[in-house]
Write a protein that holds these residues in place. Structure first.
Motif, short mmCIF file in Angstrom:
data_model
loop_
_atom_site.label_atom_id
_atom_site.label_comp_id
_atom_site.label_asym_id
_atom_site.label_seq_id
_atom_site.Cartn_x
_atom_site.Cartn_y
_atom_site.Cartn_z
N THR A 30 0.82 -1.21 0.00
CA THR A 30 0.00 0.00 0.00
C THR A 30 0.86 1.25 0.00
OG1 THR A 30 -1.75 -1.17 1.18
CG2 THR A 30 -1.82 1.23 1.23
N THR A 31 1.97 1.21 0.75
CA THR A 31 2.87 2.37 0.79
C THR A 31 3.47 2.63 -0.59
OG1 THR A 31 3.42 2.00 3.12
CG2 THR A 31 5.00 3.26 1.81
N ARG A 33 2.19 1.86 -3.50
CA ARG A 33 1.15 2.40 -4.38
C ARG A 33 0.85 3.86 -4.03
NH1 ARG A 33 -1.27 -2.71 -2.76
NH2 ARG A 33 -0.79 -4.31 -4.32
N SER A 34 0.88 4.17 -2.74
CA SER A 34 0.63 5.55 -2.31
C SER A 34 1.73 6.48 -2.81
CB SER A 34 0.53 5.60 -0.79
OG SER A 34 0.42 6.93 -0.33
N TRP A 35 2.99 6.04 -2.72
CA TRP A 35 4.10 6.87 -3.22
C TRP A 35 3.96 7.10 -4.72
CZ3 TRP A 35 8.81 4.20 -0.41
CH2 TRP A 35 8.78 4.56 0.95
N ASP A 36 3.53 6.07 -5.44
CA ASP A 36 3.33 6.20 -6.88
C ASP A 36 2.23 7.22 -7.17
OD1 ASP A 36 3.16 5.87 -9.60
OD2 ASP A 36 2.30 3.86 -9.51
N ARG A 37 1.12 7.11 -6.45
CA ARG A 37 -0.03 7.96 -6.72
C ARG A 37 0.22 9.42 -6.27
NH1 ARG A 37 -2.99 5.32 -3.93
NH2 ARG A 37 -3.21 6.58 -2.05
N ARG A 38 0.83 9.59 -5.10
CA ARG A 38 0.98 10.94 -4.54
C ARG A 38 2.20 11.69 -5.06
NH1 ARG A 38 -0.38 10.32 1.95
NH2 ARG A 38 -2.49 9.46 1.70
N TYR A 39 3.32 10.95 -5.25
CA TYR A 39 4.58 11.64 -5.53
C TYR A 39 5.17 11.28 -6.89
CZ TYR A 39 3.99 11.77 -0.48
OH TYR A 39 3.48 11.92 0.78
N THR A 69 13.51 8.84 3.85
CA THR A 69 12.43 8.84 4.85
C THR A 69 12.92 8.29 6.17
OG1 THR A 69 11.64 6.69 4.03
CG2 THR A 69 10.57 8.67 3.15
N ALA A 76 7.20 13.70 0.76
CA ALA A 76 7.22 14.50 -0.47
C ALA A 76 8.64 15.00 -0.78
CB ALA A 76 6.26 15.69 -0.34
N ARG A 80 11.17 13.87 -3.98
CA ARG A 80 11.85 14.80 -4.88
C ARG A 80 13.35 14.53 -4.92
NH1 ARG A 80 8.18 18.54 -2.63
NH2 ARG A 80 9.74 19.23 -1.13
#
Length: 343
Positions: A30-31, A33-39, A69, A76, A80
């Motif tokens: 899930t993490t 996928r979240s990194w892919d979607r958000r960042y 991290t 975020a 970058r």
């Protein structure tokens, strides 16, 4: 086993699945996928049905993301930095195995708060129940679960330099070790390798502090003698105490794990320590008669013999220890009983 036409048509370098990569990095699918979607830090390749397939370059970028991290950067900002670093390198799959760059210094975090009784324990994203802890503790847990030795060591070095050894032990090292130990006990043989890696690097960090401090000029005076009881191999808490003592200018003599009774008494008579700290991790290794014998051992010139203060450390001691034997519950308790000045 039958091999489908679709499987045979897939190229060998098509990359790994999200589940496989999550296990490698020590984060949840899930993490990722979240990194892919958000960042936008996602895979370069997607198979039919939009299934993610992560290439070696993707893996290298996510390893950078995890290291940033773990060092305390917000996701975020970490994303970058990971993408900028990925753009600056050649697109060679071998770079996924290259030594990691130097870690950014972990930012100083506020003191840990007390976890409310009965509230669900928060987790680090690794499956380890950590509770409410410093950000560095969560980063250390993530790096340890990934078996990322470089990140583990960089984080440990940074937290000691930023907060001092006493705080680093009490609020980062020890809580993470306890969380790994609980996970190990509840998961059979899983996470044994994580505890071994983490313990080794914590020991290396504490010994570096001790060696660096003990070589500095200091005034004389009897040392504090640190020893584990016979058959007791766990030395990390004593290593932490020894590192803090020497860091604050108090001489310490470490005898290490499983010290035979005769050797312990002989060392007390030869050295004449101001205090003796005896560690027992379990009831099976605690030896109260030996501790009382050490307390009663007198040393010094005839006519002016004296005794050492004796502290009993560790969860192995139980019940009333008797007069002259002190029972510190935490590192700061031991420092106070030993009269060590605050840093």
């Amino acid at each position: 086993m039958e091999v489908t036409e679709q499987a045979t048509a897939r190229p060998a370098d098509a990359g790994v699945t999200t589940g496989s990569l999550a296990r490698k990095l020590g984060v949840s699918p899930t993490t990722l996928r979240s990194w892919d979607r958000r960042y936008g830090i996602g895979p370069a390749l997607r198979t039919d049905g939009r299934h993610r397939r992560w290439t070696a370059e993707d893996v290298a970028m996510l390893q950078e993301m995890c290291r940033f991290t773990a060092a305390g950067l917000p996701p975020a900002e970490a994303a970058r930095a990971a993408k900028e670093r990925a753009r600056g390198r050649s697109r060679s799959p071998a770079l996924a195995l290259a030594p990691p760059p130097a870690e950014p210094r972990a930012a100083k975090a506020p003191p840990a708060t007390v976890h409310p009784a009965g509230a669900p324990a928060s987790r680090s994203g690794t499956g380890l129940p950590l509770g409410d802890v410093r950000q560095e503790c969560r980063g250390l847990a993530r790096a340890a679960v990934r078996l990322d030795a470089a990140a583990v060591q960089n984080l440990l070095t940074a937290v000691v330099e930023t907060h001092g050894t006493a705080t680093a032990w009490a609020e980062v090292m020890a809580p993470t070790l306890r969380a790994v130990g609980r996970k190990w006990e509840s998961s059979g043989d899983r996470y044994v390798e994580v505890e071994h890696l983490l313990s080794w690097h914590i020991s290396a960090t504490l010994r570096h502090v001790y060696v660096s401090s003990v070589r500095k000029p200091r005034t004389g005076g009897p040392p504090v003698l640190l020893a584990c009881l016979p058959d007791e191999p766990h030395t990390l808490p004593l290593e932490a105490l020894g590192a803090v003592l020497t860091e604050r200018g108090v001489p310490a003599l470490m005898l290490g794990g499983a010290v035979p009774a005769e050797a312990l008494v002989a060392a007390v008579r030869r050295v004449g320590p101001s205090a003796v700290v005896l560690w027992a991790q379990s009831r099976s290794t605690a030896n109260l008669p030996l501790a009382r014998h050490v307390r009663g051992t007198r040393w010094g010139v005839r006519g002016a013999r004296t005794q050492s203060l004796v502290l009993l450390g560790g969860p192995g001691w139980d019940g009333d220890s008797g007069p002259g034997l002190l029972r510190p519950l935490r590192l700061d308790d031991a420092l106070r009983m030993l009269g060590v000045p605050e840093d």
